[in-house]
Design an enzyme around this catalytic site. Structure first.
Site, PDB file in Angstrom:
ATOM      1  N   THR A 157       0.822  -1.204   0.000  1.00 20.76           N
ATOM      2  CA  THR A 157       0.000   0.000   0.000  1.00 20.76           C
ATOM      3  C   THR A 157       0.857   1.255   0.000  1.00 20.76           C
ATOM      4  O   THR A 157       2.044   1.222   0.349  1.00 20.76           O
ATOM      5  CB  THR A 157      -0.884   0.050   1.258  1.00 20.76           C
ATOM      6  N   GLY A 159       3.254   6.863  14.369  1.00 23.73           N
ATOM      7  CA  GLY A 159       1.879   7.238  14.131  1.00 23.73           C
ATOM      8  C   GLY A 159       1.346   6.557  12.887  1.00 23.73           C
ATOM      9  O   GLY A 159       2.044   5.733  12.287  1.00 23.73           O
ATOM     10  N   TYR A 200      20.869  -7.370  -4.390  1.00 19.03           N
ATOM     11  CA  TYR A 200      19.772  -8.172  -3.872  1.00 19.03           C
ATOM     12  C   TYR A 200      20.216  -9.626  -3.875  1.00 19.03           C
ATOM     13  O   TYR A 200      20.695 -10.124  -4.895  1.00 19.03           O
ATOM     14  CB  TYR A 200      18.592  -7.979  -4.823  1.00 19.03           C
TER      15      TYR A 200
END
Ligand SMILES: Cc1cc2nc3c(=O)[nH]c(=O)nc-3n(C[C@H](O)[C@H](O)[C@H](O)COP(=O)(O)OP(=O)(O)OC[C@H]3O[C@@H](n4cnc5c(N)ncnc54)[C@H](O)[C@@H]3O)c2cc1C
Lengths: 669, 629
Positions: B275, B338, B543
């Site tokens: 997201t 938060g 990676y």
């Protein structure tokens, strides 16, 4: 023990198979196989030549001459250094060697299982072979063994002396020898090129790499103090992240009889050797018609530099001092391992027996049956001191066999007496030129050479016994009656260890080793340990044997001190000082004050010189280029050595001499 | 990569001065608020429903209908979402047998969905829950809903779900689904009041242990699922900005924009599921960052709801010199400070041309030299990635039999470059894949330049096809681990960023260390492979994939952990970073203070104490627990 070793000459019994063997198809095992295609020796040189960093490093030197001059010189140096590879040359060399070896050796023994383990674990990091260096044969044998086991023959660091040998240098170069100048710290350009070449070789090469940590052949049969230069270049490649690790394989090559033994004896006395030349080499080949007994190649446990350094070195924030220290530790570890890999031959033990006999009786002849008995006794001592002696079959036969092998030094008379041979000495006319030692009379040379040769075979065994020998020697004059504390003895022991640090490569004069030696002496019934104090219990044969071992060394050191006390050395060089001490000793030998010819050894004398400078007894003033001595320390040492030699009890507070005081202060820190 | 992504042809070139009203209104004044009251909020199509497990796996990666399975001893991929779907993969099967000693007939099925009584008992703060219900914020205490929000995608997480359910002790007690910034403000105020722990949960693709519950937490833990905060608030075509809620899933944002001729261009490999909020919270990095930038480059403004209030800057400024940029306190905060509720991101018109490419190099070092040169000349295409030989071989194996599109790399390559193939050893070569985006001539220029650099470094162009396949496989690779776990194979990836001059060292040394460690643990079959996935002015992102057959090991995950730690130590020692984009989470917390200096860690800690004095964001990411130090 013996079954660990396999005589690989057994695989070559039939002459007519030789050719098939050398021409076989080989799929070489790679030592380091990174995900890069193979790089030819020429390509390797090109890579270095193209390295822009290298150019940056050397460009100040070429300030005005510019880029092309620098390029030119770089590529010339690279041509001089760089190895080549011609499998055909290697194959022919193999053929030649196998014929030679069959003729002149009884056996070429290898601890094969270890070599196989090493080979099977190859592939992930560069592998560095580090053999002892006692003979030129070392190179060739290592290449031969690798060829035999289908391992890529190693790239090996060779000295420049080979370059002057016409055909030989080609053969060597084509079998992957690269050439290294001696002492090039101050030659900025050469050093930079050499360093870059080594770095590139380490990271691109798929063969093992071989170098001699002793820097040169040891002429004395003892380890030489390790040199750090090449090792640090190799480790640098790891520290800069060019390679993930380094696998180091210490190797000991033990010879029954060293090809160059006589040459070495002359060299040690300072009589110049002929320059290496190919002609000389072929002449030397005639020497190979004799029997040289066995050669044992003992591969040690491979160790990883990464594991050794563990997390103590930070790649990103390099710390020069720390690294230098670590490299020293690695070097000494290698030497220590090489020493413990030593396999003694029957003749080493016999040499000890003869040596002891000569010191005690001044006679150069010993009855065979007595020799056999003494050898037998000594074998027990070797066992206790964890020295491995390679004896096959019956002891007496072996001893006789080794006397035949060492026909150049001893022979068995018809009355079954072993007799030390005197050499036939012919002085070269131009001897006085480039002679490193003083002028020695013919008598001294004739008497001295066999003694020095004998010592060459005694020396390797000293690694085992020297600590005990020092302990007893020191103890003798500390106290004959009263008990001495372990600590007091240790302080004095360290003092002498410092003095002979280079002579015996006492890699660690730490307490544990000292204590171990005490325990061994106790188990021999010589010492008694009781609540932190020590007492001599038994002045037996072994006791005398051990004390005798150190004698020539102490005498030399003592003579050295006396010389320094008497002479003004301010304007002299190290070489001059050593030469003059030798002269003095030779004079005392002639006049009968000294009986030990080995005291004349230039190697021994320079080792003492170096130790004295490290002990700050000889001080070089670099600006004025002058030598000084520290009178107080020198006096202390001299008195100390006099006492040791005379077995006289020292005044009690004497042990608190200023050097000891300092070094103890240091060790307590 | 879903097939539905619009191809370049269907997208009409966007008009920069478009004032049409089909999108939420663009703004006329530079009001500082994120949302104009008059604007109609648009809910884009949502690929992932509120009940996540209807579409995506509860115990593995990705869509339920897409997975690797073994049929009659041959590995296949199911579903039609990806191009290799519904095809048999015989080469891959062979590869797995040979390299990892997999026996395709010896499957060990994963655990079933547990019964209700299995789930750990809830610890519920009744007063808090009561107030939440009064506010009509959706919530659930259902065991399965809680379980599916208790983890991310680390090896440890998935292994526990599939093979070691008994090890799961602490999961959230309540799941909350706020719909708006205001909902979140209420929740945080209540949580602070009642001392309830909040763990923000986005797509759950975290690979750092960031969303899992600390075992020792005795307070009520709420998983704050942002999935219902997935509205686009407005689209500003003039300034090329989009404002959205943070629960928006990457692919939904992208389809919404593309339908309108725009793109955000942020494509982490997980963008089908991760997201917008997750990206900001972890400092994510997308494949095409060379053109569009990493998330920190895209983020113009952000709202962070903390117990002390809302942190947010004014306006839509392209850049500001107003003291330290506080966006950077939010970026990478990993749910500890938060909840990120709304963001404004940069967007771009969709590029007219999208073209793939590939280059083959004789060996890895040559490829890295090329990447370095490309970075030096700053001529990177949208993406350039360099695989090592292991990954090249692995990629080769992932092709079905008899398919021309899929014909093997070597065949393609040979056809095109028969003359040059000499000197290339198939066991050494490695391949760079390229993605170009831009105007036609721009792309052509770029191609010419890059292929020239490649040739100078010894590389040869190897065709579009190979490049395209490389990128496509990226999305499939993530599915393999689930299958592996059924056959005694554990697998995981880790990454770092590293200066150019240390790139090869890091690659080499990590491979070496992993090999060495495997040997120590008696692991016979393993794969360690690396690729350079990003280039920067001064360094690269590397990676690593690591997998091994755990035959004979009692605790493969712990063993894996030890080996990865050793690799990480080595990376740090060689000059690599703790993370390029995966984040710290709990997995890498122990190294955090060292990376940012103790003072830095204290500074963060003080910020945290100020913003969240009661430590309700107690997920324990970033700062190591005292007990671990
Ligand atoms: C197969 C695979 C491929 C991946 N590829 C990439 C890649 O290419 N690039 C990359 O950068 N990462 C990649 N990741 C890692 C991961 O996808 C990213 O870290 C992503 O940003 C996480 O987003 P998420 O929505 O899934 O967040 P989650 O996993 O749900 O949460 C991650 C962290 O962010 C916090 N968080 C989430 N939403 C909010 C919010 N609204 N407010 C405050 N805190 C919040 C959570 O508390 C948690 O600490 C990959 C992961 C996988 C499994």
């Amino acid at each position: 023990m013996a079954q660990k070793f396999r005589n690989i000459l057994e695989d070559f019994q039939k002459n007519d198979h030789d050719f098939l063997w050398i021409s076989r198809a080989i799929n070489f095992i790679k030592a380091y196989n990174q995900s890069r295609p193979h790089i030819s020796p020429n390509k390797l040189k090109k890579i270095v030549a193209k390295n822009s960093q290298l150019y940056d490093m050397v460009k100040e030197v070429f300030e005005d001459k510019g880029f092309w001059a620098a390029k030119q010189q770089i590529s010339e140096i690279l041509e001089e250094i760089g190895y080549a590879y011609d499998l055909a040359v290697v194959r022919w060399l193999g053929l030649f060697l196998i014929k030679m070896l069959r003729k002149s050796l009884s056996g070429l023994y290898i601890n094969e299982s270890m070599l196989k383990v090493i080979a099977s674990e190859m592939g992930n990091s560069p592998v560095i072979f580090v053999p002892t260096h006692r003979s030129y044969c070392d190179f060739i044998l290592m290449a031969f063994v690798c060829f035999k086991y289908n391992i890529h023959i190693p790239c090996v660091a060779a000295g420049m002396d080979f370059l002057s040998m016409k055909l030989m240098n080609k053969v060597l170069r084509n079998s992957k020898a690269f050439f290294m100048r001696r002492k090039f710290v101050d030659d900025h350009v050469y050093r930079s090129v050499f360093q870059e070449y080594i770095k590139a070789m380490i990271s691109y090469e798929e063969s093992p790499i071989e170098f001699f940590i002793e820097g040169t052949r040891s002429r004395t049969g003892k380890s030489l103090s390790p040199k750090f230069g090449f090792l640090s270049m190799v480790v640098e490649a790891y520290l800069t992240g060019d390679i993930p690790d380094l696998t180091i394989v210490p190797i000991n090559i033990s010879y029954d009889r060293i090809l160059e033994e006589q040459l070495f004896a002359y060299e040690l006395l300072g009589i110049p050797k002929p320059k290496e030349s190919t002609k000389g080499f072929f002449k030397a080949l005639k020497v190979l018609d004799e029997n040289y007994g066995n050669i044992l190649i003992n591969f040690g446990d491979a160790f990883s530099i990464r594991s050794f350094l563990d997390n103590q070195i930070n790649f990103r924030y390099r710390n020069q001092e720390n690294e230098t220290n670590k490299i020293k530790q690695i070097a000494f570890k290698i030497t220590e391992m090489q020493q413990s890999l030593q396999i003694y031959s029957c003749f080493n033990v016999l040499a000890l027996v003869l040596y002891d006999h000569i010191i005690r009786t001044h006679s150069h002849a010993l009855a065979l049956h007595e020799a056999v008995r003494s050898v037998n006794e000594l074998l027990f001592l070797f066992d206790l001191f964890c020295g491995t002696v390679f004896v096959e079959g019956d002891l007496e036969t072996s001893i006789k066999q080794s006397i035949i092998i060492h026909g150049s030094l001893v022979y068995l008379s018809s009355e079954n007496v072993i007799i030390l041979k005197k050499p036939k000495f012919k002085r070269h006319l131009n001897q006085s030129e480039n002679q490193e030692g003083c002028y020695l009379s013919d008598e001294i040379i004739e008497e001295g050479v066999p003694i020095v040769m004998l010592q060459i075979y005694v020396n390797p065994t000293l690694t085992l016994f020297i600590r005990s020998s020092i302990i007893l020697t020191v103890f003798e004059c500390l106290s004959k009656e009263i008990e001495v504390t372990i600590d007091l003895l240790y302080e004095n022991y360290q003092y002498i260890c410092d003095l002979f640090k280079h002579e015996f490569v006492l890699t660690s004069s730490n307490f544990q080793e000292y204590y171990d030696s005490l325990l061994k002496l106790a188990s021999l019934g010589i010492l008694e340990l009781h609540e932190g104090t020590i007492k001599i219990k038994n002045y037996n044969n072994v006791y005398i044997f051990l004390i005798n071992l150190l004698k020539p060394f102490i005498i030399s050191a003592n003579e050295f001190c006396k010389f320094l006390l008497e002479e003004d050395i301010t304007q002299k060089t190290q070489l001059q000082v050593v030469k003059e001490v030798q002269d003095k000793i030779s004079f005392k030998i002639i006049s009968g004050y000294i009986e030990e010819y080995y005291c004349l050894s230039l190697d021994l004398l320079s080792n003492i010189y170096n130790a004295l400078s490290e002990m700050k007894i000889i001080i070089r003033n670099k600006q004025k280029n002058m030598l000084f001595t520290n009178a107080e320390l020198l006096n202390d040492l001299n008195c100390y050595l006099c006492c040791l030699l005379k077995g006289r009890k020292m005044p009690y507070n004497f042990f608190k001499n200023s050097y000891l005081y300092n070094s103890i202060g240091k060790s307590k820190l | 990569m879903p097939k539905e992504v619009p191809s370049s042809k269907t997208i009409s070139k966007c008009d920069h001065n478009d004032n049409s009203k089909d999108v939420p209104d663009k703004r006329y004044d530079s009001d500082r608020s994120f949302k104009l009251p008059s604007v109609k909020i648009q809910k884009p199509f949502s690929a992932i429903p509120k009940k996540r497990t209807d579409v995506i796996k509860w115990n593995g990666w990705g869509y339920n209908d897409s997975k690797f399975v073994v049929k009659d001893g041959i590995i296949c991929f199911t579903g039609k979402r990806y191009p290799i779907g519904e095809l048999e993969l015989p080469y891959f099967t062979e590869w797995a047998k040979k390299l990892l000693n997999v026996d395709p007939f010896k499957i060990c099925l994963p655990c079933e969905i547990p019964f209700d009584d299995f789930f750990p008992k809830t610890i519920i703060n009744e007063d808090f829950l009561c107030e939440i219900m009064n506010l009509k914020i959706e919530h659930s205490v259902d065991g399965f809903e809680r379980l599916t929000r208790s983890h991310g995608q680390t090896l440890h997480d998935i292994y526990s779900l599939r093979r070691n359910m008994g090890s799961i002790h602490r999961i959230p007690d309540i799941v909350l689904w706020p719909c708006s910034h205001e909902d979140v403000m209420h929740i945080i105020a209540l949580a602070d009041k009642y001392n309830v722990v909040i763990i923000p949960y986005g797509g759950g693709t975290s690979v750092s242990g960031a969303v899992s519950c600390p075992e020792s937490e005795t307070r009520t833990i709420c998983s704050l699922d942002t999935s219902q905060m997935n509205n686009i608030l407005w689209l500003d075509k003039k300034n090329l900005l989009v404002c959205c809620q943070t629960g928006l899933v990457g692919q939904d944002l992208e389809s919404f924009l593309q339908e309108r001729g725009f793109t955000c261009g942020h494509e982490p490999d997980s963008y089908e599921f991760s997201t917008v909020g997750g990206w900001v919270a972890t400092r994510a990095s997308g494949m095409k960052k060379n053109v569009y930038g990493n998330i920190e480059d895209l983020l113009v403004n952000v709202k962070l709801v903390t117990p002390k209030g809302v942190l947010s800057k004014e306006g839509l400024y392209p850049r500001q010199s107003t003291g330290p940029d506080l966006n950077h306190i939010v970026l990478g905060s990993e749910g500890t400070l938060g909840v990120i509720t709304e963001v404004i991101l940069k967007i771009r018109p969709v590029a007219p041309i999208k073209k793939y490419g590939s280059i083959v190099f004789p060996y890895f070092d040559a490829g890295v030299a090329c990447m370095r040169e490309v970075a030096r000349q700053r001529c990177q295409p949208a993406s350039i990635r360099l695989m090592d030989n292991e990954q090249f071989q692995f990629g080769q194996s992932l092709r079905p039999k008899n398919s021309s599109y899929w014909s093997s790399f070597t065949e393609n390559f040979k056809k095109a470059y028969l003359k040059h193939i000499k000197g290339f050893d198939l066991n050494l070569i490695c391949v760079a894949t390229l993605l170009f985006e831009g105007e036609k001539d721009q792309v052509e220029q770029q191609e010419t330049l890059i292929y020239k650099i490649a040739r100078d470094c010894g590389g040869i162009p190897a065709g579009e096809n190979n490049g395209e396949r490389g990128y496509m496989l990226t999305f499939v690779i993530a599915y393999i681990r689930d299958l592996g776990l059924d056959f005694n194979i554990v697998a995981e990836s880790f990454e770092t960023s590293v200066p150019w001059d240390r790139t090869l060292t890091v690659c080499r040394n990590v491979k070496y260390i992993v090999g060495k460690k495997c040997k120590e643990f008696g692991i016979k079959y393993f794969l360690i492979s690396h690729r350079v996935t990003q280039t920067y002015d001064c360094g690269s992102c590397v990676y690593f994939y690591f997998a091994f057959n755990w035959e004979g090991l009692s605790d493969p995950v712990a063993t894996y952990g030890e080996i990865e730690s050793a690799a990480r130590e080595e990376i740090l020692r060689c000059g690599g970073s703790l993370s390029h984009h995966h984040g710290i989470g709990k997995l890498r917390a122990r190294w955090y203070p060292k990376q940012v200096s103790q003072l830095g860690a204290n500074l963060y800690s003080a910020t945290k104490k100020y913003l969240d004095p009661n430590n309700i964001f107690a997920c324990q990411n970033l700062l190591p627990l005292k007990s671990n130090l």
